[in-house]
Design an enzyme around this catalytic site. Structure first.
Site, PDB file in Angstrom:
ATOM      1  N   HIS A 245       0.790  -1.221   0.000  1.00  0.00           N
ATOM      2  CA  HIS A 245       0.105   0.035   0.039  1.00  0.00           C
ATOM      3  C   HIS A 245       1.019   1.290  -0.031  1.00  0.00           C
ATOM      4  O   HIS A 245       2.125   1.291   0.741  1.00  0.00           O
ATOM      5  CB  HIS A 245      -0.757  -0.160   1.487  1.00  0.00           C
ATOM      6  CG  HIS A 245      -2.164   0.891   1.015  1.00  0.00           C
ATOM      7  ND1 HIS A 245      -2.007   2.379   1.307  1.00  0.00           N
ATOM      8  CD2 HIS A 245      -3.327   0.438   0.603  1.00  0.00           C
ATOM      9  CE1 HIS A 245      -3.078   2.889   1.067  1.00  0.00           C
ATOM     10  NE2 HIS A 245      -4.101   1.931   0.625  1.00  0.00           N
TER      11      HIS A 245
ATOM     12  N   ASP B 248      -8.076  -5.283  -0.814  1.00  0.00           N
ATOM     13  CA  ASP B 248      -8.254  -6.210  -1.932  1.00  0.00           C
ATOM     14  C   ASP B 248      -8.018  -7.411  -1.395  1.00  0.00           C
ATOM     15  O   ASP B 248      -8.597  -8.207  -2.370  1.00  0.00           O
ATOM     16  CB  ASP B 248      -7.738  -5.321  -3.045  1.00  0.00           C
ATOM     17  CG  ASP B 248      -8.269  -3.996  -3.428  1.00  0.00           C
ATOM     18  OD1 ASP B 248      -7.481  -3.232  -3.573  1.00  0.00           O
ATOM     19  OD2 ASP B 248      -9.596  -4.075  -3.371  1.00  0.00           O
TER      20      ASP B 248
HETATM   21  C1  SDX Z   1      -6.118   0.084  -3.281  1.00  0.00           C
HETATM   22  O1  SDX Z   1      -4.122   4.436  -2.112  1.00  0.00           O
HETATM   23  C2  SDX Z   1      -5.238   4.011  -1.528  1.00  0.00           C
HETATM   24  O2  SDX Z   1      -5.675   4.311  -0.342  1.00  0.00           O
HETATM   25  C3  SDX Z   1      -5.847   2.786  -2.485  1.00  0.00           C
HETATM   26  C4  SDX Z   1      -6.854   2.040  -1.801  1.00  0.00           C
HETATM   27  C5  SDX Z   1      -8.101   2.818  -1.525  1.00  0.00           C
HETATM   28  O3  SDX Z   1      -8.995   2.366  -0.585  1.00  0.00           O
HETATM   29  O4  SDX Z   1      -8.202   3.770  -2.095  1.00  0.00           O
HETATM   30  O5  SDX Z   1      -6.268   1.655  -0.396  1.00  0.00           O
HETATM   31  C6  SDX Z   1      -7.053   0.692  -2.526  1.00  0.00           C
HETATM   32  O6  SDX Z   1      -5.777   0.578  -4.465  1.00  0.00           O
HETATM   33  C7  SDX Z   1      -5.207  -0.717  -2.379  1.00  0.00           C
HETATM   34  C8  SDX Z   1      -4.049  -1.305  -3.236  1.00  0.00           C
HETATM   35  C9  SDX Z   1      -4.511  -2.377  -4.305  1.00  0.00           C
HETATM   36  N1  SDX Z   1      -3.264  -2.915  -5.163  1.00  0.00           N
HETATM   37  C10 SDX Z   1      -2.757  -3.888  -5.029  1.00  0.00           C
HETATM   38  O7  SDX Z   1      -3.039  -4.658  -4.308  1.00  0.00           O
HETATM   39  C11 SDX Z   1      -1.554  -4.255  -6.237  1.00  0.00           C
HETATM   40  C12 SDX Z   1      -0.508  -4.758  -5.586  1.00  0.00           C
HETATM   41  N2  SDX Z   1       0.243  -3.789  -4.770  1.00  0.00           N
HETATM   42  C13 SDX Z   1       1.168  -3.277  -5.492  1.00  0.00           C
HETATM   43  O8  SDX Z   1       1.212  -2.806  -6.807  1.00  0.00           O
HETATM   44  C14 SDX Z   1       1.821  -2.124  -4.566  1.00  0.00           C
HETATM   45  O9  SDX Z   1       1.722  -2.401  -3.251  1.00  0.00           O
HETATM   46  C15 SDX Z   1       0.836  -0.677  -4.644  1.00  0.00           C
HETATM   47  C16 SDX Z   1       0.652  -0.416  -5.960  1.00  0.00           C
HETATM   48  C17 SDX Z   1      -0.222  -0.819  -3.690  1.00  0.00           C
HETATM   49  C18 SDX Z   1       1.882   0.512  -4.175  1.00  0.00           C
HETATM   50  O10 SDX Z   1       3.015   0.722  -4.890  1.00  0.00           O
HETATM   51  P1  SDX Z   1       4.036   1.189  -4.475  1.00  0.00           P
HETATM   52  O11 SDX Z   1       3.819   2.524  -3.960  1.00  0.00           O
HETATM   53  O12 SDX Z   1       5.201   1.292  -5.584  1.00  0.00           O
HETATM   54  O13 SDX Z   1       4.873   0.381  -3.406  1.00  0.00           O
HETATM   55  P2  SDX Z   1       5.919   0.784  -2.282  1.00  0.00           P
HETATM   56  O14 SDX Z   1       6.483   1.997  -2.754  1.00  0.00           O
HETATM   57  O15 SDX Z   1       5.431   0.604  -0.963  1.00  0.00           O
HETATM   58  O16 SDX Z   1       7.043  -0.385  -2.915  1.00  0.00           O
HETATM   59  C19 SDX Z   1       8.298  -0.310  -2.000  1.00  0.00           C
HETATM   60  C20 SDX Z   1       8.740  -1.798  -2.532  1.00  0.00           C
HETATM   61  C21 SDX Z   1       9.200  -1.830  -3.888  1.00  0.00           C
HETATM   62  O17 SDX Z   1      10.373  -2.830  -3.998  1.00  0.00           O
HETATM   63  P3  SDX Z   1      11.881  -2.113  -3.974  1.00  0.00           P
HETATM   64  O18 SDX Z   1      11.913  -1.155  -5.193  1.00  0.00           O
HETATM   65  O19 SDX Z   1      12.119  -1.465  -2.597  1.00  0.00           O
HETATM   66  O20 SDX Z   1      12.560  -3.367  -4.088  1.00  0.00           O
HETATM   67  O21 SDX Z   1       7.943  -2.980  -2.224  1.00  0.00           O
HETATM   68  C22 SDX Z   1       7.741  -3.510  -3.485  1.00  0.00           C
HETATM   69  C23 SDX Z   1       8.042  -2.657  -4.633  1.00  0.00           C
HETATM   70  O22 SDX Z   1       8.423  -3.159  -5.686  1.00  0.00           O
HETATM   71  N3  SDX Z   1       6.360  -3.955  -3.562  1.00  0.00           N
HETATM   72  C24 SDX Z   1       5.836  -5.127  -3.997  1.00  0.00           C
HETATM   73  C25 SDX Z   1       4.508  -5.152  -3.660  1.00  0.00           C
HETATM   74  N4  SDX Z   1       4.099  -3.896  -3.337  1.00  0.00           N
HETATM   75  C26 SDX Z   1       5.145  -3.234  -3.236  1.00  0.00           C
HETATM   76  N5  SDX Z   1       6.676  -6.251  -4.196  1.00  0.00           N
HETATM   77  C27 SDX Z   1       5.855  -7.546  -4.444  1.00  0.00           C
HETATM   78  N6  SDX Z   1       4.461  -7.446  -4.482  1.00  0.00           N
HETATM   79  C28 SDX Z   1       3.718  -6.324  -4.090  1.00  0.00           C
HETATM   80  N7  SDX Z   1       2.335  -6.429  -4.018  1.00  0.00           N
END
Ligand code: SDX
Length: 392
Positions: A271, A328
């Site tokens: 998130h 989700d």
């Molecule tokens: C919603 O914003 C909101 O409030 C949204 C929401 C709402 O109510 O409106 O809460 C609803 O959209 C929830 C999120 C739903 N999406 C997913 O579940 C999709 C999977 N999640 C990821 O795509 C991701 O976690 C995001 C999109 C939610 C956040 O993406 P970010 O901002 O790029 O994540 P981050 O900066 O915290 O990542 C830090 C690290 C990165 O790796 P490094 O570059 O540090 O090595 O964590 C990794 C990311 O690659 N990472 C993941 C991951 N999420 C982050 N690695 C594997 N699987 C994941 N799900």
């Protein structure tokens, strides 16, 4: 105590904003709507009460809630010509794309809803879209299944009438299961607002040009559709189905999610704000067990989800990055048990998020905020002279 942050004077140009609607503490995993905790609201309120709270700032008394409900019911007929718009889509169209288009089309049948200035005119647009949006949402499913389109049954509740419009077979005496109605009501509350997420920021910025509430909500639906945002609830089930088809071994998917060369991410995990458990995920996980038990549904997907969650939470990659299940991760399992098709999961999210989008749009308009205009850091070419094509 509120955790309010001080923004530098120039903040107006950084895309951040001030809002009094929803408070999130990502480190502590706290979520409050107008100061009330999500745990209390999910337990004690119903969706229409929470919609009123988000939009107007206070929990309604009996008279206020009754008037709100009546004003919504008075607007629940959708113009017959909207069916022509709906039938213009191929059956293969994704329900979120259809819903976004139908929502925008509402402006054509309600031209006075654009550029509303008075609070009274805003209220008229608000009750209109609260009334019509669930009808349009249900129609996207009916269209996909080539079924009759029903308008809202105004003798039953907001959530019950949504389910009835979605699942009613020809007979008029369709009665949704009370367990399903209560579970969906709770899910809609949990999705109702979430501060300045991607789709809400979209609603605010489109609304800031005075394009009108329906156009702003339509833009929010499009933003929510993406698999990184609201579309994740559909992607989670597709991922769990894949794990099941692959013999239920979660370790391969954990490895894929950690592989920097692989674009795959664990759907329903991580998130932008929560670096702790998403409080909504905790409530939904508990509800999943209860609802499937009450409905007598045995879904192996739930056990796979729990196994995947356990494996990820014990994995150093996820621990280091503070990646936890989000809203989700479990919601789709409940929708499935309710008989809601996977492609409709994000439509359910949109129905839940509608009051939050409305509240944020109304706040932005009442505060007379300027048109949204985030600034940038320019990293392109410095000034250079034009070159004739012969010299290129
Ligand atoms: C919603 O914003 C909101 O409030 C949204 C929401 C709402 O109510 O409106 O809460 C609803 O959209 C929830 C999120 C739903 N999406 C997913 O579940 C999709 C999977 N999640 C990821 O795509 C991701 O976690 C995001 C999109 C939610 C956040 O993406 P970010 O901002 O790029 O994540 P981050 O900066 O915290 O990542 C830090 C690290 C990165 O790796 P490094 O570059 O540090 O090595 O964590 C990794 C990311 O690659 N990472 C993941 C991951 N999420 C982050 N690695 C594997 N699987 C994941 N799900």
């Amino acid at each position: 105590e509120t955790g309010a942050i001080t923004l530098d004077p120039g903040y107006k140009n950084t895309g951040s904003c001030e809002s009094a609607i929803t408070f999130l503490d990502g480190e502590e995993g706290i979520l409050r709507y107008r100061g009330y905790s999500i745990e209390e609201l999910a337990e004690k309120a119903d969706f229409l009460e929470v919609a009123y709270l988000l939009i107007f700032g206070e929990l309604p008394n009996k008279i206020q809630l009754q008037k709100f409900n009546t004003d919504i019911l008075d607007q629940s007929i959708v113009n017959e010509d909207m069916k022509t718009v709906l039938h213009g889509f191929p059956d293969s169209a994704h329900p979120m794309g259809v819903l976004s288009s139908l929502t925008s089309a509402l402006t054509a049948f309600n031209p006075k809803s654009v550029n509303v200035e008075s609070e009274e005119d805003m209220y008229k647009a608000i009750v209109k879209i609260l009334a019509k949006f669930p009808v349009l949402a249900a129609w996207t499913l009916r269209k996909k299944n080539n079924q009759t389109l029903f308008n809202k049954d105004t003798n039953i509740g907001y959530v019950e009438s949504l389910l009835k419009m979605m699942f009613q077979e020809g007979s008029k005496n369709y009665k949704p299961n009370k367990v399903v109605v209560n579970a969906l009501d709770k899910l809609l509350i949990l999705h109702a607002d979430h501060e300045q997420n991607c789709s809400t920021s979209t609603v605010r910025i489109v609304g800031s040009s005075h394009a009108g509430l329906f156009a702003s909500i339509s833009a929010g639906v499009s933003a929510l559709w993406g698999p990184l945002h609201g579309g994740a609830n559909q992607a989670v089930i597709e991922m769990l189905e894949e794990i099941k088809a692959d013999g239920g071994d979660t370790s391969k998917f954990i490895a894929k999610a950690k592989d920097k060369d692989d674009p795959f991410r664990l759907m329903g995990f991580g998130h932008r704000v929560y670096k702790n458990f998403d409080p909504r995920a905790k409530i939904i996980k508990k509800a999943a067990d209860e609802v499937l038990g009450q409905l007598g549904v045995e879904d192996p997907i739930l056990e796979i989800a729990k196994g995947l969650e356990k494996a990820a939470l014990e994995d150093q990659y996820f621990i280091d990055r503070k990646l936890y299940p989000n809203v989700d991760f479990y919601s789709g399992i409940i929708y499935r048990a309710m008989g809601i098709p996977t492609e409709m999961f994000t439509v359910m999210f949109a129905v839940g998020r509608l009051p939050g989008w409305i509240a944020q749009w109304r706040e932005m308009r009442l505060r007379k905020e300027p048109i949204g205009r985030p600034r940038q850091v320019y990293i392109g070419e410095t000034h250079r002279k034009f070159k004739e094509i012969e010299n290129r």
